[in-house]
Design an enzyme around this catalytic site. Structure first.
Site, PDB file in Angstrom:
ATOM      1  N   CYS A  62       2.719  14.221 102.497  1.00  0.00           N
ATOM      2  CA  CYS A  62       2.126  12.940 102.902  1.00  0.00           C
ATOM      3  C   CYS A  62       2.960  11.823 102.291  1.00  0.00           C
ATOM      4  O   CYS A  62       3.045  11.701 101.066  1.00  0.00           O
ATOM      5  CB  CYS A  62       0.678  12.893 102.408  1.00  0.00           C
ATOM      6  SG  CYS A  62      -0.127  11.318 102.674  1.00  0.00           S
ATOM      7  N   CYS A 108      -0.209  -2.198  99.778  1.00  0.00           N
ATOM      8  CA  CYS A 108      -0.591  -2.381 101.184  1.00  0.00           C
ATOM      9  C   CYS A 108      -1.249  -3.744 101.334  1.00  0.00           C
ATOM     10  O   CYS A 108      -2.036  -4.146 100.478  1.00  0.00           O
ATOM     11  CB  CYS A 108      -1.564  -1.271 101.603  1.00  0.00           C
ATOM     12  SG  CYS A 108      -2.089  -1.409 103.331  1.00  0.00           S
TER      13      CYS A 108
END
Ligand code: SF4
Length: 357
Positions: free
Chosen positions: A97, A104
């Site tokens: 992942c 973010c």
């Protein structure tokens, strides 16, 4: 660096063009961590490369492993910022992942990474190298998900460049890659036009706007009706099911009411649903539902939807919710890395600001 870029580098160093292909194979297919290993390159070239470049642009600074085989890695970038990568083995499949941004900008209420804000986008080389370094320790990676720190569709150019290099250079089939978005509709539409086999996952987490606006502020810019249309169009254009990720938050989105709303929202979208019980994040008020409650939610969906899975807990002992291992930044000097140099040029389009709805 892409193959043409490596060939150009070799020519600029007075070397034959085919050395670029040799280097490309060492960097991506083999994943060499030093020029010394590149046995079919002349010693003098290896020394020149080592004096001016590093094959790596990430430094692994921590790793934690859980009993189920899940492992979480903390990497430091050349500017001292840090990112996380998770390795998840399951049967025949081994998935890595990847993060696509440092932090973010989207500030989802339940997310550790969202609390950091955006520090910067990752370069394609920094995205790919997470997989390459994990593979050095754990060979046989079969799948890649862009589901780590950051919103991949807000770092579109570098994420797509990483997809192509992972496919062509590292040798992972595009069908085995999934880009996960919080619902950045222009990115979904652009991805649908790429003609790639890569899959799309949408982190939905709520099926009515008032709740989703709170949990995922990106919804104020791209509300559910707009997102639904984009998901339908993606499925139609690519012939692929959309994966719908739904994190179960106790008492917030896991009652029968929300299950009913989810069924209604997904009507007409070719999709499969993954239910993910929340991994609690220190400082966040959200909790994980009991296994019985999560199972009840799944059972409500089953008669209405063609595919529903309830993900078993993975890597809870390695704090596998995003952003939990990455706590501080440091700086260090480094030589330019070949994988990083490769990816500096493409321009990233301005990102939408979800707070301006
Ligand atoms: S859940 Fe994903 S999109 Fe939302 S803040 Fe976290 S990293 Fe960003």
């Amino acid at each position: 660096m892409t193959l043409p870029e490596l060939e150009a580098l070799m020519l600029s160093l007075g070397e034959p063009k085919y050395r670029g292909a040799q280097l490309y194979k060492w960097l991506y297919a083999i994943g060499a961590g030093s020029f010394d290993e590149m046995s079919n390159l002349p010693q003098a070239l290896r020394e020149r490369l080592a004096a001016g470049f590093s094959p790596d642009c990430l430094r692994m600074v921590a790793r934690e492993a859980a009993k189920d085989g899940t492992a979480k890695y903390l990497f430091e970038l050349q500017d001292g910022l840090r990112i996380e990568t998770v390795y998840m083995p399951e049967g025949e499949r081994s998935t890595v992942c990847l993060s696509t941004q440092v932090g973010c900008p989207l500030g989802c209420a339940f997310c550790a990474t969202g609390s950091m804000g955006l520090r910067r986008d990752l370069l394609a080389g920094e995205i790919i190298e997470q997989a390459i370094q994990v593979r050095r320790e754990r060979p046989g990676i079969t799948n890649v998900v862009f589901m780590g720190m950051g919103e991949p569709l807000l770092n579109y150019e570098h994420t797509l460049k990483a997809v192509r290099l992972l496919n062509d250079g590292v040798g992972i089939g595009a069908r085995r890659m999934t880009i996960s978005t919080s619902g950045v509709v222009p990115g979904i539409r652009r991805l649908a036009r790429e003609g790639l086999q890569v899959k799309l996952a949408v982190a939905l987490n709520a099926s009515r706007d008032d709740l989703r606006n709170i949990l995922m502020p990106v919804n104020r810019r791209y509300p559910l009706s707009v997102l639904k249309q984009a998901m339908q169009d993606f499925a139609r254009a690519t012939g692929k099911l959309v994966s719908v990720e739904y994190v179960l938050l106790q008492g917030v989105n896991d009652s029968q009411r929300e299950a009913r709303e989810l069924v209604q929202f997904l009507r007409g979208i070719p999709c499969k649903v993954n239910l993910i019980p929340y991994n609690p994040v220190p400082g966040k008020e959200f909790a994980r539902p009991s296994p019985e409650r999560a199972e009840r939610f799944k059972q409500y969906l089953l008669p209405h939807l063609s595919s529903v899975t309830l993900r078993r807990s993975r890597g809870r002992t390695v704090r596998a919710a995003c952003g939990q291992l990455c706590t501080r930044t440091t700086s260090r000097r480094a030589r330019p890395a070949l994988r990083e140099r490769a990816t500096i040029s493409p321009k990233i389009p301005p990102r939408p600001d979800p707070s301006h709805s």
